[in-house]
Design a protein around this motif. Structure first.
Motif, PDB file in Angstrom:
ATOM      1  N   ASN A   2      59.408  67.768  52.989  1.00  0.00           N
ATOM      2  CA  ASN A   2      60.040  69.080  53.222  1.00  0.00           C
ATOM      3  C   ASN A   2      59.233  69.874  54.238  1.00  0.00           C
ATOM      4  N   ASP A   3      59.657  71.111  54.493  1.00  0.00           N
ATOM      5  CA  ASP A   3      59.002  71.930  55.512  1.00  0.00           C
ATOM      6  C   ASP A   3      57.591  72.333  55.110  1.00  0.00           C
ATOM      7  N   GLN A   4      57.267  72.287  53.833  1.00  0.00           N
ATOM      8  CA  GLN A   4      55.928  72.639  53.377  1.00  0.00           C
ATOM      9  C   GLN A   4      54.969  71.441  53.471  1.00  0.00           C
ATOM     10  N   GLY A   5      55.438  70.333  53.942  1.00  0.00           N
ATOM     11  CA  GLY A   5      54.571  69.158  54.075  1.00  0.00           C
ATOM     12  C   GLY A   5      54.446  68.330  52.826  1.00  0.00           C
ATOM     13  N   GLU A   6      55.257  68.660  51.815  1.00  0.00           N
ATOM     14  CA  GLU A   6      55.248  67.836  50.611  1.00  0.00           C
ATOM     15  C   GLU A   6      56.154  66.608  50.847  1.00  0.00           C
ATOM     16  N   CYS A   7      55.711  65.460  50.355  1.00  0.00           N
ATOM     17  CA  CYS A   7      56.451  64.220  50.645  1.00  0.00           C
ATOM     18  C   CYS A   7      56.648  63.374  49.393  1.00  0.00           C
ATOM     19  N   VAL A   8      57.752  62.692  49.393  1.00  0.00           N
ATOM     20  CA  VAL A   8      57.997  61.622  48.426  1.00  0.00           C
ATOM     21  C   VAL A   8      57.602  60.321  49.115  1.00  0.00           C
ATOM     22  N   PRO A   9      56.741  59.455  48.474  1.00  0.00           N
ATOM     23  CA  PRO A   9      56.248  58.244  49.151  1.00  0.00           C
ATOM     24  C   PRO A   9      57.382  57.284  49.540  1.00  0.00           C
ATOM     25  N   PRO A  10      57.108  56.427  50.514  1.00  0.00           N
ATOM     26  CA  PRO A  10      58.095  55.406  50.891  1.00  0.00           C
ATOM     27  C   PRO A  10      58.233  54.353  49.774  1.00  0.00           C
ATOM     28  N   VAL A  11      59.334  53.617  49.836  1.00  0.00           N
ATOM     29  CA  VAL A  11      59.604  52.559  48.849  1.00  0.00           C
ATOM     30  C   VAL A  11      59.952  51.280  49.602  1.00  0.00           C
ATOM     31  N   ASN A  12      59.343  50.178  49.163  1.00  0.00           N
ATOM     32  CA  ASN A  12      59.637  48.885  49.771  1.00  0.00           C
ATOM     33  C   ASN A  12      60.009  47.883  48.672  1.00  0.00           C
ATOM     34  N   VAL A  13      61.136  47.207  48.835  1.00  0.00           N
ATOM     35  CA  VAL A  13      61.535  46.119  47.943  1.00  0.00           C
ATOM     36  C   VAL A  13      61.437  44.831  48.753  1.00  0.00           C
ATOM     37  N   PRO A  14      60.547  43.910  48.367  1.00  0.00           N
ATOM     38  CA  PRO A  14      60.347  42.694  49.168  1.00  0.00           C
ATOM     39  C   PRO A  14      61.611  41.836  49.258  1.00  0.00           C
ATOM     40  N   SER A  15      61.638  40.993  50.270  1.00  0.00           N
ATOM     41  CA  SER A  15      62.749  40.042  50.447  1.00  0.00           C
ATOM     42  C   SER A  15      62.705  38.969  49.351  1.00  0.00           C
ATOM     43  N   VAL A  16      63.825  38.307  49.165  1.00  0.00           N
ATOM     44  CA  VAL A  16      63.940  37.217  48.182  1.00  0.00           C
ATOM     45  C   VAL A  16      64.579  36.020  48.891  1.00  0.00           C
ATOM     46  N   THR A  17      63.972  34.843  48.687  1.00  0.00           N
ATOM     47  CA  THR A  17      64.503  33.626  49.292  1.00  0.00           C
ATOM     48  C   THR A  17      64.700  32.554  48.225  1.00  0.00           C
ATOM     49  N   VAL A  18      65.881  31.979  48.210  1.00  0.00           N
ATOM     50  CA  VAL A  18      66.135  30.778  47.407  1.00  0.00           C
ATOM     51  C   VAL A  18      66.066  29.590  48.374  1.00  0.00           C
TER      52      VAL A  18
END
Length: 381
Positions: free
Chosen positions: A211-227
């Protein structure tokens, strides 16, 4: 060569186009003739029941193991931004169970002497698989904004391969002289390889939201899946052939792993009888001597009796059994062969070497004479 021995011919005699063994006939009664029915072909279904660990009548097709696939769940912790709470979320993991392409047997069926048995390779299948879809929820809180990110489910259908087979073969094209069948040939049997491509679900990424106050929600990563991909090797049964030549007791049909002698029944027996003619003794003695030279000591010896299609099928079968047993008895008592090695089988009219009738349906006495025969065969290795 004595004249009687010249009656020893291929188990499949002349004048025939390429066919598989069908029904035969006998000479016990003179009032009926029948044509040989066609041998059914087509694929053979995969056997049911427990998986085989060995195959007594053909090669073992090994199982193919398909490993399980696991991906851990991704936990997004609760966050507070601009005084508003963003609830925790757990994105489910992936658990795809292990799969298996079962072991199978190639079936190579036993055949009468001078024939090459039917071969059947069962069908098989690589089962289908799927990776579930995934979604990272968006953020709309405390002046911060991030759009949801998602990836749809991925799937692969089952991959099937049909059964393949070739019928029993007992005869081929006649030689130019039209007297003997020069060879017996069974083509190769081939089931192609089977392949299921790999399946891939890309990684997902939701960037951090501030937001404008510099507060952040961290990024999210879901790894790939291979069969991983799956391959089932091809299955091949090579072609086989039996060649004929003149040696020892007359016409012989011989392959890398077997040898067979055919004696026309009219040389050995009177019409409709199972008592060996005294004049046949010399032919049988030379036959026994050839067996001692060609066949390993102790190897089993099969004696198959055949008839033409005259008369009742049950009577024909009984006559063929008695004739086969008469040859077994002679070889054991006068031919110097161990009786324990000898086995008699009567096929009656079910395995003809030639059609019993002409194309117009009339009786063919010469062809029926070829069907009245005794075939002595053994493995050479």
């Amino acid at each position: 060569m004595p004249h009687a021995l010249r009656a020893v011919v291929l188990a499949v005699t002349a004048g025939l186009a390429l066919t598989a063994c069908g029904a035969l006939g006998s000479d016990e009664a003179p009032d009926r003739a029948a044509t040989a029915p066609a041998t059914p072909g087509g694929a053979t279904p995969s056997p049911s029941g427990p998986e085989p660990t060995e195959c007594p009548h053909g090669q073992l097709i090994k199982a193919v193991e398909i490993p399980a696939v696991h991906a851990d769940p991704v936990h997004i912790p609760e966050a507070t931004i601009g005084g508003e709470k963003v609830p925790a979320v757990t994105i489910p993991g992936v658990d795809i169970p292990a799969q298996r392409v079962p072991a199978q047997c190639v079936e190579e069926k036993p055949a009468p002497g001078a024939c090459l048995g039917a071969v059947a390779v069962p069908g098989t299948s690589i089962p289908g698989t799927a990776i579930p879809g995934v979604r990272i929820p968006g953020v709309q809180a405390g002046g911060a904004s991030a759009a949801p990110v998602e990836e749809p489910a991925k799937s692969q259908k089952a991959i099937d391969q049909s059964a393949v087979s070739v019928a029993e073969v007992c005869q081929s094209k006649p030689s130019e002289e039209g007297q003997y069948v020069a060879s017996v040939y069974r083509p190769s049997v081939y089931r192609p390889s089977l392949y299921r491509p790999s399946l891939y679900r890309p990684s997902l990424y939701r960037p951090r939201a501030c937001n404008d106050q510099g507060e952040c929600v961290p990024p999210v990563n879901v790894p790939s899946v291979t069969v991983p991909s799956v391959s089932v090797p091809s299955v091949s049964v090579p072609s086989a052939s039996l060649k004929s030549y003149v040696a020892g007791p007359g016409q012989v049909i011989k392959g890398d792993d077997q040898i067979a002698y055919n004696i026309e029944a009219d040389v050995l027996f009177d019409f409709g009888k199972a008592d060996i003619k005294p004049a046949a003794a010399k032919s049988l003695a030379e036959l026994a001597e050839s067996i001692r030279k060609e066949v390993p000591s102790g190897a089993p010896i099969q004696v198959d009796g055949h008839t033409d299609a005259k008369g009742d099928p049950a009577s024909n079968k009984a006559l063929s059994e008695r004739r086969a047993q008469a040859i077994v008895d002679w070889l054991a008592t006068k031919g110097g062969l161990d009786r324990a090695r000898l086995k008699a089988t009567g096929y009656g009219e079910t395995k003809p070497a030639a059609p019993n009738t002409r194309p117009d349906g009339s009786d063919d006495p010469r062809a029926r004479a070829k069907n009245r025969r005794v075939v002595i065969s053994a493995a050479r290795s």
